[in-house]
Design an enzyme around this catalytic site. Structure first.
Site, PDB file in Angstrom:
ATOM      1  CD  GLN A  21      39.572  42.748  39.540  1.00 60.68           C
ATOM      2  OE1 GLN A  21      40.542  42.481  40.250  1.00 60.68           O
ATOM      3  NE2 GLN A  21      39.711  43.207  38.316  1.00 60.68           N
ATOM      4  CD  GLU A  68      44.381  43.436  38.269  1.00 62.97           C
ATOM      5  OE1 GLU A  68      44.368  42.824  39.303  1.00 62.97           O
ATOM      6  OE2 GLU A  68      43.668  43.132  37.293  1.00 62.97           O
ATOM      7  CB  SER A  75      49.488  33.457  34.567  1.00 64.38           C
ATOM      8  OG  SER A  75      49.289  33.123  33.202  1.00 64.38           O
ATOM      9  CD  GLU A 102      52.907  30.537  32.658  1.00 62.95           C
ATOM     10  OE1 GLU A 102      52.084  31.165  33.369  1.00 62.95           O
ATOM     11  OE2 GLU A 102      53.965  30.074  33.127  1.00 62.95           O
TER      12      GLU A 102
HETATM   13  C1  LIG Z   1      46.690  36.011  45.475  1.00 61.11           C
HETATM   14  C2  LIG Z   1      45.648  36.029  44.430  1.00 61.11           C
HETATM   15  C3  LIG Z   1      44.672  37.019  44.454  1.00 61.11           C
HETATM   16  C4  LIG Z   1      43.660  37.031  43.490  1.00 61.11           C
HETATM   17  N1  LIG Z   1      42.683  37.982  43.574  1.00 61.11           N
HETATM   18  C5  LIG Z   1      41.656  37.962  42.680  1.00 61.11           C
HETATM   19  C6  LIG Z   1      40.578  38.884  42.792  1.00 61.11           C
HETATM   20  O1  LIG Z   1      40.559  39.723  43.693  1.00 61.11           O
HETATM   21  N2  LIG Z   1      39.554  38.804  41.933  1.00 61.11           N
HETATM   22  C7  LIG Z   1      39.545  37.892  40.917  1.00 61.11           C
HETATM   23  O2  LIG Z   1      38.615  37.895  40.141  1.00 61.11           O
HETATM   24  N3  LIG Z   1      40.564  36.997  40.774  1.00 61.11           N
HETATM   25  C8  LIG Z   1      41.599  37.008  41.642  1.00 61.11           C
HETATM   26  N4  LIG Z   1      42.635  36.097  41.527  1.00 61.11           N
HETATM   27  C9  LIG Z   1      42.531  35.056  40.504  1.00 61.11           C
HETATM   28  C10 LIG Z   1      43.480  35.178  39.345  1.00 61.11           C
HETATM   29  O3  LIG Z   1      43.095  36.177  38.482  1.00 61.11           O
HETATM   30  C11 LIG Z   1      43.546  33.838  38.627  1.00 61.11           C
HETATM   31  O4  LIG Z   1      44.130  32.918  39.524  1.00 61.11           O
HETATM   32  C12 LIG Z   1      44.320  33.891  37.333  1.00 61.11           C
HETATM   33  O5  LIG Z   1      43.605  34.590  36.358  1.00 61.11           O
HETATM   34  C13 LIG Z   1      44.636  32.480  36.815  1.00 61.11           C
HETATM   35  O6  LIG Z   1      43.494  31.727  36.692  1.00 61.11           O
HETATM   36  P1  LIG Z   1      43.399  30.256  37.324  1.00 61.11           P
HETATM   37  O7  LIG Z   1      43.801  30.381  38.743  1.00 61.11           O
HETATM   38  O8  LIG Z   1      42.105  29.723  36.992  1.00 61.11           O
HETATM   39  O9  LIG Z   1      44.539  29.440  36.599  1.00 61.11           O
HETATM   40  P2  LIG Z   1      44.432  28.810  35.128  1.00 61.11           P
HETATM   41  O10 LIG Z   1      43.915  29.826  34.181  1.00 61.11           O
HETATM   42  O11 LIG Z   1      43.775  27.496  35.177  1.00 61.11           O
HETATM   43  O12 LIG Z   1      45.975  28.628  34.820  1.00 61.11           O
HETATM   44  C14 LIG Z   1      46.730  27.490  35.288  1.00 61.11           C
HETATM   45  C15 LIG Z   1      48.060  27.516  34.552  1.00 61.11           C
HETATM   46  O13 LIG Z   1      47.817  27.391  33.141  1.00 61.11           O
HETATM   47  C16 LIG Z   1      48.414  28.455  32.446  1.00 61.11           C
HETATM   48  N5  LIG Z   1      47.594  28.827  31.296  1.00 61.11           N
HETATM   49  C17 LIG Z   1      46.284  29.096  31.229  1.00 61.11           C
HETATM   50  N6  LIG Z   1      45.918  29.472  30.002  1.00 61.11           N
HETATM   51  C18 LIG Z   1      47.021  29.451  29.245  1.00 61.11           C
HETATM   52  C19 LIG Z   1      47.317  29.761  27.884  1.00 61.11           C
HETATM   53  N7  LIG Z   1      46.374  30.193  27.027  1.00 61.11           N
HETATM   54  N8  LIG Z   1      48.581  29.633  27.483  1.00 61.11           N
HETATM   55  C20 LIG Z   1      49.555  29.214  28.323  1.00 61.11           C
HETATM   56  N9  LIG Z   1      49.358  28.917  29.599  1.00 61.11           N
HETATM   57  C21 LIG Z   1      48.104  29.035  30.063  1.00 61.11           C
HETATM   58  C22 LIG Z   1      48.475  29.577  33.447  1.00 61.11           C
HETATM   59  O14 LIG Z   1      49.491  30.513  33.104  1.00 61.11           O
HETATM   60  C23 LIG Z   1      48.793  28.832  34.712  1.00 61.11           C
HETATM   61  O15 LIG Z   1      50.173  28.602  34.800  1.00 61.11           O
HETATM   62  C24 LIG Z   1      43.671  36.066  42.462  1.00 61.11           C
HETATM   63  C25 LIG Z   1      44.668  35.104  42.418  1.00 61.11           C
HETATM   64  C26 LIG Z   1      45.653  35.074  43.396  1.00 61.11           C
HETATM   65  C27 LIG Z   1      46.712  34.033  43.310  1.00 61.11           C
END
Ligand SMILES: Cc1cc2nc3c(=O)[nH]c(=O)nc-3n(C[C@H](O)[C@H](O)[C@H](O)COP(=O)(O)OP(=O)(O)OC[C@H]3O[C@@H](n4cnc5c(N)ncnc54)[C@H](O)[C@@H]3O)c2cc1C
Lengths: 417, 386
Positions: free
Chosen positions: A119, A237, A377, A379
């Protein structure tokens, strides 16, 4: 209200158990070949893609039957089958939004795991705010030309195909310029760089796309309608099969109970310590509540009611609970909970597990930190519950204040794959 | 597998909600705080007329022959309005004790008038010590002629000051489980009432002082020394009844909080747009929905005689205790200062939930039971571990 399983369900469960007894691999599956053989056997038994329509290789099984399979497989700690993401997310997406040709071409090898999927949603600057993604897909003649970067892509290193969200109209408001495209991971210009995870394993990768050419017929749905499509896939999902999670938590609990009955702490068995007993009682309570909630969702699914945004309750509850429970495991087991090489069988979750492999207490502990991040997440789940279930006003957001008015209507969408 | 309410159950909920919305207003609840009886007998009789009291009483004794699920539905509605009255004391606790005693003469004598509301009853277990098994019973019933003599003090008897008859648990043998049930009319000579004032002013309880109270032989309900099983049934149903009422308190507190967070503005925006408040409301929703699942699973398990019924009851009570405490408490936080006033209704739910938390097993007591049930393998069939 009637919370007994029907006779039909019980008979089905007995068949699943009998099949597992006869077919569960005795040895650990080391190679991809062995894993493919196991997947094939499960598929041929009819336990993969069960909910899919018969014409696409599924069984049109009831949600309860699917749940029972998940529950029973997890109960005996069966090795995972392949292509979980493809079968749970990509397949249903194609079934709902794909062309007939796409369905004929992709669904069967997806089910058999002859083609493995990943994905391609998240990017370095587009995580929770998925709609701000920047990977560009430009339509040139009868091809898309793709440039950009994806990240955290689970299973990318072994994937044959990817379901991608890419920007096809950079001038449209952010939710309206995104398309959903099927990308050949072996195409020239695709580069997968595995990333090591906190758990020690290499399950996700960053993926770079440089002038990757994708035939236009690999577009799913309408051009620039990718966001809507992604919303439906994200709900698959999150609506996921929670009974198998219940089974996994129960397996963890029962093993912890066994070890706690042997392990001496402060001059008595851990299980005789009233403080430990309280915490174990609470852990089991929380798992049971997850089970009840799962049955509640299932009973609605059986009546044809699809879970809406309220499925965020289960995702939030489960993933936060898992963190608490994994922490409790390490608290009760002390240093044994962190021992990976040389762990005595009496105190180990499983024997012979290497660093970064599932099967150690510590691996479960490590992984619990991911559950509250991926698939939206905690949040983000709370935002969804607050705004879409309870109807609370949206927060003031910089992107909503500046963007095109059309975005305001669209912007319910927080994502996170 | 069907976790949804049936049409009849939905209709029952509507019926209870309509009645209580009309008759059990905040003004009524507040008036009852000051009232020595603490409830409106006319409303109670009306519940009898509407067949709400006899829901779980067998048809042959004038009830509807339904069960704990239906009682829970009504009790959840009662929690929503912080209903004050002897419903639980009579048609949950006392009625369960009588039915579980297997004493058919007693059932014929008491259950029909409990169902109509002509008779109110209560249940007296606790004395100085707190506990929920027969071992906490110190009061002795000493055989005397054809009957018995009771001496001692029972505490925390719900609506005991107004109950016509009190079902009393007393020790009758030498073993710790040797207890028996006695039906004692409140007017019996030697029995005096000392009303208590609780933090929840609507939760009327009292001490009952027994000064050599003489009872005839037919005051004994069920077999001599056979009271432990009936007591156990009362604790199980009492716990689920408390869950349902706490669930109603939580649900109402959540609804009030969400409504308030949409209209109350600070810093130029509704407070519900602040994540600190929005996320709190989301957690309250999560806790309330989980409490719903736990409460009704347990109620169903009791009715069905499911193998994991005891486990389910302890899961529910330990979980809902904490969920309701959290939701009712956080509702006050969401409201700010107005939430801390006597005028505003939140404290009614906050206090009712708190009142019910230690009753019929507190969180720690039920967590220990959860573990015991699991260690004994009394879990749901399909959920059994390896
Ligand atoms: C083990 C693992 C497998 C994954 N597999 C896939 C995959 O196969 N394909 C894929 O596309 N993605 C994948 N992901 C990615 C995952 O979807 C993202 O990590 C997730 O969407 C969070 O985005 P970010 O990591 O950029 O964190 P950010 O969005 O930068 O978030 C950082 C922190 O800020 C908080 N935050 C962000 N926005 C807000 C808001 N509006 N209000 C309050 N808090 C907020 C978040 O909750 C978090 O605590 C995977 C992640 C992990 C950990």
């Amino acid at each position: 209200m009637d919370l007994y399983y029907t006779r039909e369900d019980e008979e089905f469960r007995a068949r699943v158990r009998a099949w597992l007894e006869a077919n569960l691999p005795r040895e650990k599956l080391e190679t991809l070949e062995q894993q493919r053989a196991w997947h094939r056997a499960v598929y041929e038994a009819g336990f993969i893609g069960m909910g899919w329509p018969v014409e696409y290789g599924g069984r049109a099984a009831r949600p309860m039957e699917q749940a029972i399979v998940g529950e029973e497989f997890a109960r005996v700690n069966a090795p995972p089958t392949l292509n979980g993401l493809g079968i749970a997310i990509v397949g249903p997406t194609l079934i709902h939004h794909g062309t007939e040709a796409q369905k004929r071409r992709f669904l069967k090898p997806m089910l058999t795991a002859d083609e493995i999927w990943c994905q391609l949603y998240s990017e370095p600057n587009a995580g929770s705010d998925l709609a701000s993604l920047r990977t560009r897909a430009e339509l040139v003649g009868d091809h898309f030309v793709i440039n950009g970067q994806k990240v955290w892509t689970s299973g990318a290193h072994r994937a044959d195909w990817g379901l991608m969200l890419a920007r096809t109209d950079p001038d449209a408001p952010k939710h309206l310029g995104i398309s959903c495209i099927l990308v050949d991971m072996h195409a020239p210009g695709v580069e997968v760089r595995p990333l090591r995870q906190l758990s020690g394993s290499n399950e996700f990768s960053e993926v770079f796309f440089t002038d990757v050419r994708v035939p236009a017929e690999h577009l799913v749905g309408e051009l620039n309608a990718g966001w809507q499509i992604a919303q439906t896939t994200l709900s698959y999902e999150r609506g996921g099969n929670t009974l198998s999670r219940v089974s996994r938590q129960l397996a963890l609990f029962h093993r912890l109970l066994q070890v706690a009955s042997r392990l001496e702490r402060d001059g008595r068995r851990a299980i005789d310590d009233p403080v430990v007993r309280q915490k174990l009682g609470q852990m089991y309570t929380e798992i049971e509540v997850l089970r009840y909630g799962s049955l509640r969702i299932l009973s609605r699914l059986e009546k044809g009611i699809r879970p809406g945004p309220e499925s965020s309750i289960t995702k939030l509850y489960y993933s936060e609970m898992d963190k608490r429970h994994q922490e409790l495991v390490l608290e009760i087991l002390g240093p044994y909970g962190q021992l990976i090489e040389g762990a005595p069988s009496a105190y180990a979750l499983q024997d012979g597990v290497a660093y970064g492999e599932p099967g150690s207490w510590a691996y479960g502990f490590a992984y619990s930190r991911a559950g509250t991040i991926y698939a939206g997440s905690s949040e983000i789940q709370k935002n969804i519950l607050g705004e879409r279930v309870l109807g609370l006003p949206k927060e003031l957001r910089a992107d909503r204040m500046q963007a095109h008015p059309a975005t305001q209507a669209q912007a319910g969408g927080e994502g996170g794959a | 597998m069907d976790f949804e309410f049936s049409q009849d159950q939905m209709a029952l909920r509507e019926l209870a909600r309509e009645l209580l919305t009309e008759r059990c207003t905040s003004a009524h609840v507040r008036a009852m705080m000051e009232d020595p009886a603490g409830y409106d007998p006319a409303l109670y009789r009306q519940m009898g007329d509407m067949s709400l009291l006899g829901l779980a009483i067998p048809e042959q004794y004038g009830g509807s022959g339904l069960g704990m699920v239906e009682q829970a539905i009504v009790l959840e509605e009662m929690g929503r309005v912080a209903y004050p009255g002897p419903f639980v004391a009579g048609v949950v606790l006392a009625a369960t004790g009588i039915q579980a005693s297997g004493d058919e003469a007693a059932m014929a004598r008491y259950l029909p008038c409990l169902a109509t509301g002509e008779l109110t009853m209560s249940f007296a277990l606790l004395e100085d010590a707190i506990g929920w098994g027969p071992e906490v019973v110190a009061m002795r019933a000493v055989p005397a002629g054809d009957g018995f003599v009771l001496s001692g003090t029972k505490r925390f008897v719900p609506f005991g000051a107004t109950a016509d008859v009190i079902l009393v648990v007393a020790s009758t043998g030498d073993g710790p489980g040797d207890v028996s049930l006695f039906a004692v009319p409140r007017e019996t000579p030697g029995l005096t009432v000392e009303p208590y004032g609780m933090f929840d002013l609507n939760a009327k309880t009292c001490a009952l002082h027994f000064d050599a109270v003489r009872l005839p032989g037919d005051a004994l309900i069920g077999d001599l020394n056979g009271g432990a099983a009936a007591l156990d049934a009362v604790v199980q149903r009492g716990a689920v009844a408390a869950c349902a009422e706490m669930l109603g308190c939580a649900r109402k507190s959540l609804e009030m909080s969400v409504a308030y967070a949409k209209v109350r503005k600070q810093f130029g925006q509704p407070i519900g747009s602040f994540q600190a408040i929005k996320h709190k409301c989301a957690e309250m929703l999560e806790a309330t929905e989980n409490a719903h699942s736990a409460t009704y699973y347990a109620a169903w398990a009791l009715d069905a005689g499911a193998p994991d019924a005891r486990l389910a009851v302890s899961v529910a009570k330990s979980f809902v205790n904490e969920a309701a405490r959290k939701v009712c408490g956080e509702a006050i936080q969401v409201h700010g200062g107005i939430g801390f006033t006597w005028e505003y209704d939140l404290h009614l739910y906050f206090k009712r939930a708190k009142h019910l938390e230690p009753l019929w097993g507190d969180t720690a007591w039920h967590r220990e039971r959860v573990l015991e049930e699991v260690l004994a393998g009394r879990v749901a069939g399909a959920a059994a571990g390896r």
